[in-house]
Write a protein that holds these residues in place. Structure first.
Motif, mmCIF file in Angstrom:
data_model
loop_
_atom_site.group_PDB
_atom_site.id
_atom_site.type_symbol
_atom_site.label_atom_id
_atom_site.label_comp_id
_atom_site.label_asym_id
_atom_site.label_seq_id
_atom_site.Cartn_x
_atom_site.Cartn_y
_atom_site.Cartn_z
ATOM 1 N N ILE A 1 -6.406 -1.830 -26.451
ATOM 2 C CA ILE A 1 -7.639 -1.716 -27.239
ATOM 3 C C ILE A 1 -7.703 -2.822 -28.287
ATOM 4 O O ILE A 1 -8.742 -3.462 -28.466
ATOM 5 C CB ILE A 1 -7.743 -0.322 -27.896
ATOM 6 N N LEU A 2 -6.600 -3.067 -28.964
ATOM 7 C CA LEU A 2 -6.552 -4.128 -29.970
ATOM 8 C C LEU A 2 -6.849 -5.483 -29.332
ATOM 9 O O LEU A 2 -7.640 -6.267 -29.855
ATOM 10 C CB LEU A 2 -5.182 -4.151 -30.658
ATOM 11 N N SER A 3 -6.250 -5.751 -28.191
ATOM 12 C CA SER A 3 -6.435 -7.040 -27.510
ATOM 13 C C SER A 3 -7.890 -7.262 -27.110
ATOM 14 O O SER A 3 -8.477 -8.306 -27.412
ATOM 15 C CB SER A 3 -5.561 -7.099 -26.252
ATOM 16 N N VAL A 4 -8.457 -6.293 -26.427
ATOM 17 C CA VAL A 4 -9.835 -6.434 -25.949
ATOM 18 C C VAL A 4 -10.799 -6.444 -27.135
ATOM 19 O O VAL A 4 -11.754 -7.228 -27.170
ATOM 20 C CB VAL A 4 -10.187 -5.334 -24.929
ATOM 21 N N GLY A 5 -10.531 -5.599 -28.133
ATOM 22 C CA GLY A 5 -11.375 -5.575 -29.325
ATOM 23 C C GLY A 5 -11.379 -6.909 -30.056
ATOM 24 O O GLY A 5 -12.438 -7.411 -30.462
ATOM 25 N N MET A 6 -10.214 -7.504 -30.206
ATOM 26 C CA MET A 6 -10.131 -8.809 -30.872
ATOM 27 C C MET A 6 -10.818 -9.892 -30.031
ATOM 28 O O MET A 6 -11.485 -10.775 -30.576
ATOM 29 C CB MET A 6 -8.674 -9.187 -31.140
ATOM 30 N N TYR A 7 -10.683 -9.818 -28.729
ATOM 31 C CA TYR A 7 -11.360 -10.772 -27.844
ATOM 32 C C TYR A 7 -12.871 -10.695 -28.051
ATOM 33 O O TYR A 7 -13.538 -11.726 -28.234
ATOM 34 C CB TYR A 7 -10.983 -10.484 -26.390
ATOM 35 N N VAL A 8 -13.415 -9.487 -28.048
ATOM 36 C CA VAL A 8 -14.857 -9.299 -28.217
ATOM 37 C C VAL A 8 -15.294 -9.739 -29.624
ATOM 38 O O VAL A 8 -16.300 -10.448 -29.774
ATOM 39 C CB VAL A 8 -15.262 -7.840 -27.936
ATOM 40 N N LEU A 9 -14.534 -9.345 -30.652
ATOM 41 C CA LEU A 9 -14.896 -9.714 -32.027
ATOM 42 C C LEU A 9 -14.836 -11.221 -32.262
ATOM 43 O O LEU A 9 -15.758 -11.800 -32.849
ATOM 44 C CB LEU A 9 -13.982 -8.996 -33.027
ATOM 45 N N LEU A 10 -13.746 -11.842 -31.829
ATOM 46 C CA LEU A 10 -13.618 -13.289 -32.027
ATOM 47 C C LEU A 10 -14.691 -14.051 -31.247
ATOM 48 O O LEU A 10 -15.307 -14.983 -31.765
ATOM 49 C CB LEU A 10 -12.228 -13.762 -31.618
ATOM 50 N N GLY A 11 -14.909 -13.642 -29.996
ATOM 51 C CA GLY A 11 -15.958 -14.281 -29.200
ATOM 52 C C GLY A 11 -17.331 -14.070 -29.812
ATOM 53 O O GLY A 11 -18.151 -14.991 -29.892
ATOM 54 N N GLY A 12 -17.585 -12.856 -30.284
ATOM 55 C CA GLY A 12 -18.861 -12.560 -30.932
ATOM 56 C C GLY A 12 -19.059 -13.344 -32.216
ATOM 57 O O GLY A 12 -20.183 -13.674 -32.595
ATOM 58 N N ALA A 13 -17.955 -13.665 -32.892
ATOM 59 C CA ALA A 13 -18.021 -14.438 -34.139
ATOM 60 C C ALA A 13 -18.228 -15.929 -33.883
ATOM 61 O O ALA A 13 -18.391 -16.696 -34.832
ATOM 62 C CB ALA A 13 -16.748 -14.224 -34.950
ATOM 63 N N GLY A 14 -18.207 -16.336 -32.624
ATOM 64 C CA GLY A 14 -18.491 -17.721 -32.302
ATOM 65 C C GLY A 14 -17.341 -18.525 -31.732
ATOM 66 O O GLY A 14 -17.524 -19.674 -31.339
ATOM 67 N N VAL A 15 -16.137 -17.942 -31.688
ATOM 68 C CA VAL A 15 -15.016 -18.659 -31.078
ATOM 69 C C VAL A 15 -15.305 -18.759 -29.581
ATOM 70 O O VAL A 15 -15.655 -17.763 -28.956
ATOM 71 C CB VAL A 15 -13.677 -17.909 -31.347
ATOM 72 N N PRO A 16 -15.164 -19.943 -28.992
ATOM 73 C CA PRO A 16 -15.555 -20.120 -27.582
ATOM 74 C C PRO A 16 -14.566 -19.495 -26.594
ATOM 75 O O PRO A 16 -13.821 -20.178 -25.904
ATOM 76 C CB PRO A 16 -15.609 -21.646 -27.426
ATOM 77 N N LEU A 17 -14.590 -18.169 -26.524
ATOM 78 C CA LEU A 17 -13.669 -17.426 -25.669
ATOM 79 C C LEU A 17 -14.305 -16.917 -24.387
ATOM 80 O O LEU A 17 -13.607 -16.498 -23.480
ATOM 81 C CB LEU A 17 -13.102 -16.221 -26.428
ATOM 82 N N PHE A 18 -15.628 -16.930 -24.324
ATOM 83 C CA PHE A 18 -16.323 -16.352 -23.185
ATOM 84 C C PHE A 18 -16.530 -17.402 -22.088
ATOM 85 O O PHE A 18 -16.203 -18.562 -22.256
ATOM 86 C CB PHE A 18 -17.657 -15.755 -23.624
ATOM 87 N N SER A 19 -17.082 -16.979 -20.959
ATOM 88 C CA SER A 19 -17.249 -17.892 -19.820
ATOM 89 C C SER A 19 -17.996 -19.155 -20.236
ATOM 90 O O SER A 19 -18.876 -19.111 -21.100
ATOM 91 C CB SER A 19 -17.985 -17.193 -18.683
ATOM 92 N N GLY A 20 -17.608 -20.257 -19.626
ATOM 93 C CA GLY A 20 -18.229 -21.531 -19.955
ATOM 94 C C GLY A 20 -17.858 -22.029 -21.344
ATOM 95 O O GLY A 20 -18.570 -22.852 -21.911
ATOM 96 N N MET A 21 -16.773 -21.506 -21.908
ATOM 97 C CA MET A 21 -16.319 -21.858 -23.262
ATOM 98 C C MET A 21 -17.431 -21.633 -24.285
ATOM 99 O O MET A 21 -17.682 -22.463 -25.153
ATOM 100 C CB MET A 21 -15.781 -23.282 -23.305
ATOM 101 N N ARG A 22 -18.074 -20.481 -24.166
ATOM 102 C CA ARG A 22 -19.138 -20.114 -25.100
ATOM 103 C C ARG A 22 -18.663 -18.978 -25.987
ATOM 104 O O ARG A 22 -17.729 -18.261 -25.655
ATOM 105 C CB ARG A 22 -20.396 -19.672 -24.340
ATOM 106 N N GLY A 23 -19.331 -18.804 -27.086
ATOM 107 C CA GLY A 23 -19.062 -17.697 -27.983
ATOM 108 C C GLY A 23 -20.300 -17.422 -28.806
ATOM 109 O O GLY A 23 -21.289 -18.149 -28.727
ATOM 110 N N ALA B 1 -11.153 -0.447 -22.041
ATOM 111 C CA ALA B 1 -9.889 -0.370 -22.785
ATOM 112 C C ALA B 1 -9.711 0.997 -23.438
ATOM 113 O O ALA B 1 -8.629 1.594 -23.378
ATOM 114 C CB ALA B 1 -9.817 -1.478 -23.825
ATOM 115 N N VAL B 2 -10.769 1.506 -24.026
ATOM 116 C CA VAL B 2 -10.700 2.822 -24.684
ATOM 117 C C VAL B 2 -10.456 3.922 -23.652
ATOM 118 O O VAL B 2 -9.586 4.781 -23.829
ATOM 119 C CB VAL B 2 -11.989 3.087 -25.500
#
Length: 180
Positions: free
Chosen positions: A55-77, A97-98
């Motif tokens: 849960i922590l891993s997926v949550g941080m992935y979603v939060l960081l990507g949502g904050a603009g870090v380019p973690l999503f497909s196509g290196m977007r965030g 995850a939950v």
């Protein structure tokens, strides 16, 4: 249960966030929803890691990507990606995850049935939330959203899930401290 995060949990979570990000960067455009290796990475994380770490891993992935870090497909965030037509697939990861953490509590540890159930749950959550979101945010009918965003990926995601489960089992065998 101790609510304080251990160094081990933080380290494994960071590694899982990195794995999810790298898996998203392997992107092949395929209609409104790209082909990525995220399903493989998601299944690996949910099967290999304890529930709280997942849960922590997926949550941080979603939060960081949502904050603009380019973690999503196509290196977007950014929030534009999360609230765009394909954002539901990513948000479905968090639901997966939950629910996977809850499933881990209910089923016996280390069993192949639990691992396969977790993989099926991960795919089902991602596809269900993703298709509904694609229909709403993308202006598709539910049937068209399924045809464009889910149907072409079901067999591929099943293969990726099998690989993810196999890798997770190998990592759990190599790192026995991952057992819950």
């Amino acid at each position: 249960m101790n609510s304080k995060l251990s160094t081990r949990e933080i380290t494994f979570s960071a590694a899982c966030v990195a794995l999810l990000a790298v898996s998203a960067w392997v992107t092949v455009p395929f209609g409104p929803v790209p082909f990525t290796l995220q399903t493989l990475a998601l299944v690996f994380v949910l099967v290999a890691m304890p529930g709280r770490t997942s849960i922590l891993s997926v949550g941080m992935y979603v939060l960081l990507g949502g904050a603009g870090v380019p973690l999503f497909s196509g290196m977007r965030g950014g929030l534009g990606v999360l609230f765009g037509p394909t954002g539901g697939f990513i948000l479905g990861f968090l639901l997966a995850a939950v629910l996977a953490a809850a499933l881990r509590r209910l089923m016996p540890a280390g069993g192949v049935v639990r691992d396969v159930a977790t993989a099926v749950l991960a795919i089902a959550c991602s596809h269900a939330v993703g298709v509904c979101w694609l229909a709403t945010a993308g202006g598709y009918s539910l049937a068209a959203a399924f045809a464009a965003g889910s149907a072409p990926f079901i067999a591929l995601d099943a293969i990726k899930a099998c690989v993810g489960v196999g890798l997770a089992k190998a990592v759990r065998a190599a790192v026995p401290s991952l057992a819950e």
